[in-house]
Scaffold this active site. Sequence first.
Site, PDB file in Angstrom:
ATOM      1  N   TYR A   1       7.177  -0.417  17.259  1.00  0.00           N
ATOM      2  CA  TYR A   1       7.056   1.050  17.273  1.00  0.00           C
ATOM      3  C   TYR A   1       7.947   1.644  18.356  1.00  0.00           C
ATOM      4  O   TYR A   1       8.117   1.043  19.435  1.00  0.00           O
ATOM      5  CB  TYR A   1       5.598   1.454  17.551  1.00  0.00           C
ATOM      6  CG  TYR A   1       4.686   1.252  16.348  1.00  0.00           C
ATOM      7  CD1 TYR A   1       4.633   2.198  15.344  1.00  0.00           C
ATOM      8  CD2 TYR A   1       3.898   0.112  16.225  1.00  0.00           C
ATOM      9  CE1 TYR A   1       3.802   2.028  14.236  1.00  0.00           C
ATOM     10  CE2 TYR A   1       3.065  -0.073  15.121  1.00  0.00           C
ATOM     11  CZ  TYR A   1       3.029   0.901  14.129  1.00  0.00           C
ATOM     12  OH  TYR A   1       2.218   0.733  13.038  1.00  0.00           O
TER      13      TYR A   1
ATOM     14  N   GLN B   1       2.958   5.854   9.135  1.00  0.00           N
ATOM     15  CA  GLN B   1       2.255   5.582   7.899  1.00  0.00           C
ATOM     16  C   GLN B   1       2.468   6.753   6.934  1.00  0.00           C
ATOM     17  O   GLN B   1       2.807   7.831   7.378  1.00  0.00           O
ATOM     18  CB  GLN B   1       0.775   5.389   8.154  1.00  0.00           C
ATOM     19  CG  GLN B   1       0.487   4.217   9.093  1.00  0.00           C
ATOM     20  CD  GLN B   1      -0.999   3.810   9.087  1.00  0.00           C
ATOM     21  OE1 GLN B   1      -1.807   4.332   8.336  1.00  0.00           O
ATOM     22  NE2 GLN B   1      -1.343   2.863   9.939  1.00  0.00           N
TER      23      GLN B   1
ATOM     24  N   GLU C   1      -2.977   3.067   5.685  1.00  0.00           N
ATOM     25  CA  GLU C   1      -4.161   2.399   6.223  1.00  0.00           C
ATOM     26  C   GLU C   1      -5.362   3.337   6.149  1.00  0.00           C
ATOM     27  O   GLU C   1      -5.221   4.564   6.120  1.00  0.00           O
ATOM     28  CB  GLU C   1      -3.878   2.009   7.692  1.00  0.00           C
ATOM     29  CG  GLU C   1      -5.033   1.292   8.369  1.00  0.00           C
ATOM     30  CD  GLU C   1      -4.654   0.677   9.724  1.00  0.00           C
ATOM     31  OE1 GLU C   1      -3.524   0.914  10.187  1.00  0.00           O
ATOM     32  OE2 GLU C   1      -5.494  -0.030  10.300  1.00  0.00           O
TER      33      GLU C   1
ATOM     34  N   ASN D   1      -3.403  -9.480   9.696  1.00  0.00           N
ATOM     35  CA  ASN D   1      -2.537  -8.496  10.360  1.00  0.00           C
ATOM     36  C   ASN D   1      -2.712  -8.606  11.870  1.00  0.00           C
ATOM     37  O   ASN D   1      -3.843  -8.692  12.363  1.00  0.00           O
ATOM     38  CB  ASN D   1      -2.933  -7.080   9.922  1.00  0.00           C
ATOM     39  CG  ASN D   1      -2.296  -6.012  10.808  1.00  0.00           C
ATOM     40  OD1 ASN D   1      -1.104  -5.726  10.696  1.00  0.00           O
ATOM     41  ND2 ASN D   1      -3.086  -5.413  11.699  1.00  0.00           N
ATOM     42  N   GLU D   2      -1.626  -8.593  12.583  1.00  0.00           N
ATOM     43  CA  GLU D   2      -1.656  -8.630  14.049  1.00  0.00           C
ATOM     44  C   GLU D   2      -2.746  -9.584  14.550  1.00  0.00           C
ATOM     45  O   GLU D   2      -3.611  -9.217  15.348  1.00  0.00           O
ATOM     46  CB  GLU D   2      -1.827  -7.210  14.634  1.00  0.00           C
ATOM     47  CG  GLU D   2      -0.641  -6.318  14.281  1.00  0.00           C
ATOM     48  CD  GLU D   2      -0.505  -5.053  15.127  1.00  0.00           C
ATOM     49  OE1 GLU D   2      -1.438  -4.701  15.868  1.00  0.00           O
ATOM     50  OE2 GLU D   2       0.554  -4.419  15.036  1.00  0.00           O
TER      51      GLU D   2
ATOM     52  N   GLU E   1       5.521  -2.723   9.904  1.00  0.00           N
ATOM     53  CA  GLU E   1       5.067  -1.547  10.672  1.00  0.00           C
ATOM     54  C   GLU E   1       6.205  -1.147  11.591  1.00  0.00           C
ATOM     55  O   GLU E   1       6.632  -1.935  12.445  1.00  0.00           O
ATOM     56  CB  GLU E   1       3.806  -1.851  11.482  1.00  0.00           C
ATOM     57  CG  GLU E   1       2.578  -1.992  10.608  1.00  0.00           C
ATOM     58  CD  GLU E   1       1.270  -2.085  11.385  1.00  0.00           C
ATOM     59  OE1 GLU E   1       1.190  -1.554  12.504  1.00  0.00           O
ATOM     60  OE2 GLU E   1       0.333  -2.715  10.848  1.00  0.00           O
TER      61      GLU E   1
HETATM   62  O1  AHR Z   1      -0.333   1.685  12.508  1.00  0.00           O
HETATM   63  C1  AHR Z   1      -1.354   1.743  13.441  1.00  0.00           C
HETATM   64  C2  AHR Z   1      -1.764   0.378  13.964  1.00  0.00           C
HETATM   65  O2  AHR Z   1      -0.724  -0.167  14.681  1.00  0.00           O
HETATM   66  C3  AHR Z   1      -2.065  -0.667  12.931  1.00  0.00           C
HETATM   67  O3  AHR Z   1      -3.362  -0.593  12.445  1.00  0.00           O
HETATM   68  C4  AHR Z   1      -1.874  -1.943  13.679  1.00  0.00           C
HETATM   69  O4  AHR Z   1      -1.499  -3.014  12.858  1.00  0.00           O
HETATM   70  C5  AHR Z   1      -0.831  -1.578  14.717  1.00  0.00           C
HETATM   71  O5  AHR Z   1      -1.203  -1.972  15.983  1.00  0.00           O
END
Ligand code: AHR
Length: 495
Positions: free
Chosen positions: A240, A345, A26, A173-174, A296
């Site tokens: 995450y 990332q 990103e 995205n999101e 992600e």
């Molecule tokens: O990876 C960091 C961020 O995490 C991304 O931009 C977003 O899609 C997610 O919340």
Amino acid sequence: MANRAVINADRSIGRIDRNIYGHFAEHLGRCIYEGIWVGEDSDIPNTQGIRNDVLQALQGLNIPVLRWPGGCFADEYHWKDGIGPRETRKRMINTHWGGVVENNHFGTHEFLLLCELLGCEPYINGNVGSGTVQEMQEWVEYMTFDGESPMAALRAAGGREKPWKVSYFGVGNENWGCGGNMRPEYYADEYRRYQTYVRNYGDNKIFRIACGASDFNYDWTEVLMREAAKHMDGLTLHYYTIPLEWSAKGSATDFDAKVWFETLRKALVMDDLVAKHKTIMDKYDPAKRISLIVDEWGTWYDVEPGTNPGFLFQQNTMRDALVAAATLHIFHKHSDRVRMANIAQTVNVLQAVVLTEGGKMTLTPTYHVFEMFKVHHDAELLDLAFEAAPYTVDGISIPQTSVSASRAKDGSLHISLCNLSHDQEATLSFELRGLAADAAPIRGTLLQGDALSAHNTVDQPDRVRTVPFDGAVRQEDGTIQATLPAASVAVLRIG
Ligand code: AHR
């Protein structure tokens, strides 16, 4: 209790899609700028602006697919700002990530060049939150239309006559959050509208990806599948691993055994999460046409002290290696539906495989896991029954070990294993059925640190590295016994 596995070496239960080993880059912090792109005039050796050391390191992973330009950045990105002569490209604010100036020097041409150099498929994430249908339609036309059209002419004027092949396109995205704070019903309608104009030009067939849920938001998956399944090829999921809590996530390098355990416990939640989202998808798509794309995932800690909080720069230790290995095993297990995943990332951000400091670079423990696990790319996933000993801290237990086995095209068998325990070695025994391999050599590779928080830096790049593993021995009854040190990852090759 012992760690025991029976592997049916002659029974494939599916294919491990190499795209599970995908990455995500990103416009965030030092991922694109400095981490990948330094510009043609940089002192750092580069290929048309892309730094050579990082390029070479990434080439070593056989990255199958790379997602770009975001993330949250995607829904603020206007692709036309990133084409044409670089010196005249629009400068904008990267509002999500540090409020820094984005000079748009890395745009469509530069990204697709990077993919060509890496030999990977591009996965472009389009803008729904602040972009228009026309803008999205024109981007696809710009990249993939072969013939006479306004966007093909613009592309040619920008120096690229021939179209690119773009296989994967994400529609937002999101969108439940940074991508527009939409309700699932609203996004489902928007998705249906936008994707209509993500066209297949000539023989470029696009795999359309709808924005999926975060974590445990099963309602989002339900609504998207109910309202828009027939218009999508993939639906995403973001998860995450945050050791403590969102407001104070915990340090990347300064943690004790309890936090080590908690991190791995949370990483393993992916299994249940994927299973539940899959169950919803099965209801609407029993034939499993639509892929679940975990685009992600990875660890998210507090940023390194003294660094820009908006840059999400964190170190990477043996703990990350274990999170990576155990998570990749979970994706293998669910490969009937999970056909792509993108770790967040690639460089200098979150659970990165490469870290840079000026002109220097280092490979992280996570890099080594991706390198060791390359043998699983597109391999046949083998049927396996596994019983793990418990790993218990403060009365809570998780499995001490995690195992996955596959057969490569050349017939060789690979077993990857990890020992999650912070202080106990693990003895694993494998009964291999359907394999006349009594005499087949066993070779192994091990990743282990000298401490739980062992990590690499540009000044000490080899503190965590792979070494040959000789801890796997064939027993008289034909089983294989492997003794894994605490907090380690290994891959065995048999045959
Ligand atoms: O990876 C960091 C961020 O995490 C991304 O931009 C977003 O899609 C997610 O919340």
